[in-house]
Design a protein around this motif. Structure first.
Motif, PDB file in Angstrom:
ATOM      1  N   GLU A   1       0.859  -1.184   0.000  1.00 42.05           N
ATOM      2  CA  GLU A   1       0.000   0.000   0.000  1.00 42.05           C
ATOM      3  C   GLU A   1       0.899   1.240   0.000  1.00 42.05           C
ATOM      4  O   GLU A   1       1.864   1.316   0.761  1.00 42.05           O
ATOM      5  CB  GLU A   1      -0.892   0.017   1.242  1.00 42.05           C
ATOM      6  CG  GLU A   1      -1.922  -1.096   1.265  1.00 42.05           C
ATOM      7  CD  GLU A   1      -3.083  -0.859   0.312  1.00 42.05           C
ATOM      8  OE1 GLU A   1      -3.400   0.313   0.013  1.00 42.05           O
ATOM      9  OE2 GLU A   1      -3.683  -1.856  -0.141  1.00 42.05           O
ATOM     10  N   ILE A   2       0.573   2.199  -0.863  1.00 40.63           N
ATOM     11  CA  ILE A   2       1.380   3.412  -0.956  1.00 40.63           C
ATOM     12  C   ILE A   2       0.469   4.609  -1.216  1.00 40.63           C
ATOM     13  O   ILE A   2      -0.461   4.533  -2.009  1.00 40.63           O
ATOM     14  CB  ILE A   2       2.464   3.289  -2.065  1.00 40.63           C
ATOM     15  CG1 ILE A   2       3.358   4.522  -2.089  1.00 40.63           C
ATOM     16  CG2 ILE A   2       1.850   2.995  -3.411  1.00 40.63           C
ATOM     17  CD1 ILE A   2       4.598   4.362  -2.941  1.00 40.63           C
ATOM     18  N   GLU A   3       0.742   5.671  -0.490  1.00 32.32           N
ATOM     19  CA  GLU A   3       0.033   6.928  -0.729  1.00 32.32           C
ATOM     20  C   GLU A   3       0.907   7.774  -1.643  1.00 32.32           C
ATOM     21  O   GLU A   3       2.096   7.947  -1.383  1.00 32.32           O
ATOM     22  CB  GLU A   3      -0.208   7.666   0.591  1.00 32.32           C
ATOM     23  CG  GLU A   3      -1.239   6.995   1.471  1.00 32.32           C
ATOM     24  CD  GLU A   3      -1.513   7.795   2.738  1.00 32.32           C
ATOM     25  OE1 GLU A   3      -1.443   9.045   2.704  1.00 32.32           O
ATOM     26  OE2 GLU A   3      -1.782   7.142   3.754  1.00 32.32           O
ATOM     27  N   VAL A   4       0.314   8.283  -2.677  1.00 28.66           N
ATOM     28  CA  VAL A   4       1.075   9.074  -3.647  1.00 28.66           C
ATOM     29  C   VAL A   4       0.631  10.534  -3.548  1.00 28.66           C
ATOM     30  O   VAL A   4      -0.487  10.870  -3.944  1.00 28.66           O
ATOM     31  CB  VAL A   4       0.865   8.526  -5.078  1.00 28.66           C
ATOM     32  CG1 VAL A   4       1.626   9.362  -6.087  1.00 28.66           C
ATOM     33  CG2 VAL A   4       1.290   7.071  -5.152  1.00 28.66           C
ATOM     34  N   PRO A   5       1.516  11.391  -3.011  1.00 27.21           N
ATOM     35  CA  PRO A   5       1.162  12.806  -2.912  1.00 27.21           C
ATOM     36  C   PRO A   5       1.221  13.494  -4.277  1.00 27.21           C
ATOM     37  O   PRO A   5       1.535  12.863  -5.292  1.00 27.21           O
ATOM     38  CB  PRO A   5       2.216  13.369  -1.963  1.00 27.21           C
ATOM     39  CG  PRO A   5       3.373  12.448  -2.071  1.00 27.21           C
ATOM     40  CD  PRO A   5       2.826  11.104  -2.458  1.00 27.21           C
ATOM     41  N   SER A   6       0.981  14.778  -4.292  1.00 27.42           N
ATOM     42  CA  SER A   6       1.030  15.547  -5.540  1.00 27.42           C
ATOM     43  C   SER A   6       2.429  15.461  -6.153  1.00 27.42           C
ATOM     44  O   SER A   6       3.419  15.217  -5.453  1.00 27.42           O
ATOM     45  CB  SER A   6       0.689  17.011  -5.268  1.00 27.42           C
ATOM     46  OG  SER A   6       1.730  17.612  -4.508  1.00 27.42           O
TER      47      SER A   6
END
Length: 196
Positions: free
Chosen positions: A143-148
């Motif tokens: 799981e990975i959160e991708v910021p702007s």
């Protein structure tokens, strides 16, 4: 979201399937565990020579922007540059290639995979495994959160600067150690000459 929504994750080549016992025209540099130290840079002097029976599929060769990650501790990731293209990646590593239309930047993923938090998560997933080895599928399911894009670029730039500074400080420490050793050896030599 899972990493495989942003990138293609695969294992490296099982060398025994393609290795020639004799030198051939299909000569490649081979990435070894020794060539990928914990600092996350390829030590080109530690690459080995690999002779293949036939031309290798390009999916097993490094490309600019690839991330190569060790499947064993310390789970170091390296970001491939143009100078490190066409190196054979063995099955000791996973190859991660960001998709062309992906919003995930390879430079940001390089930082993310090398954070202590990510490495701890990887280690925890290997409990019960004597070799502490992880399968490439682990990264695809990560799981990975991708910021702007702007935030990713800033994070990657700061990481690059920090790594460069750390390399310079290590080099300075090495040079200082050599200097001190030479001075003390010189002083010891002078003391012996005086005693004669």
């Amino acid at each position: 979201m899972k990493l495989d929504e942003y990138a293609v994750v695969r294992s490296g080549l099982v060398l025994s399937r393609k290795e020639s016992k004799e030198p051939t025209d299909f000569r490649y540099d081979l990435l070894t565990l020794r060539a990928l130290p914990p600092e996350g840079v390829i030590e080109t002097g530690e690459l080995e020579t690999f002779y293949a029976k036939e031309p290798l599929n390009s999916e097993y060769l490094t490309r600019n922007g690839d991330l190569i990650i060790r499947l064993t501790m310390p789970y170091t990731a390296v970001l491939i540059t143009k100078n490190e293209e066409n190196i054979v990646v063995s099955s000791n590593f996973a190859i991660i290639r960001c998709r062309a239309n992906s919003t995930l930047l390879p430079e940001y993923l390089f930082w993310y995979l090398n954070t202590p938090r990510s490495k701890q998560r990887i280690y925890e997933s290997t409990t019960g495994n004597m070799l502490c080895a992880v399968k490439p599928r682990y990264f695809a399911d990560m799981e990975i959160e991708v910021p702007s894009s702007e935030r990713q670029l800033k994070t990657a730039a700061l990481d690059r600067l920090g790594r460069r500074e750390a390399r310079l400080l290590r080099r300075l420490a090495d040079e200082k150690e050599k200097y001190i050793r030479l001075v003390t050896e010189s002083m010891q030599h002078q003391s012996k000459e005086i005693l004669k």
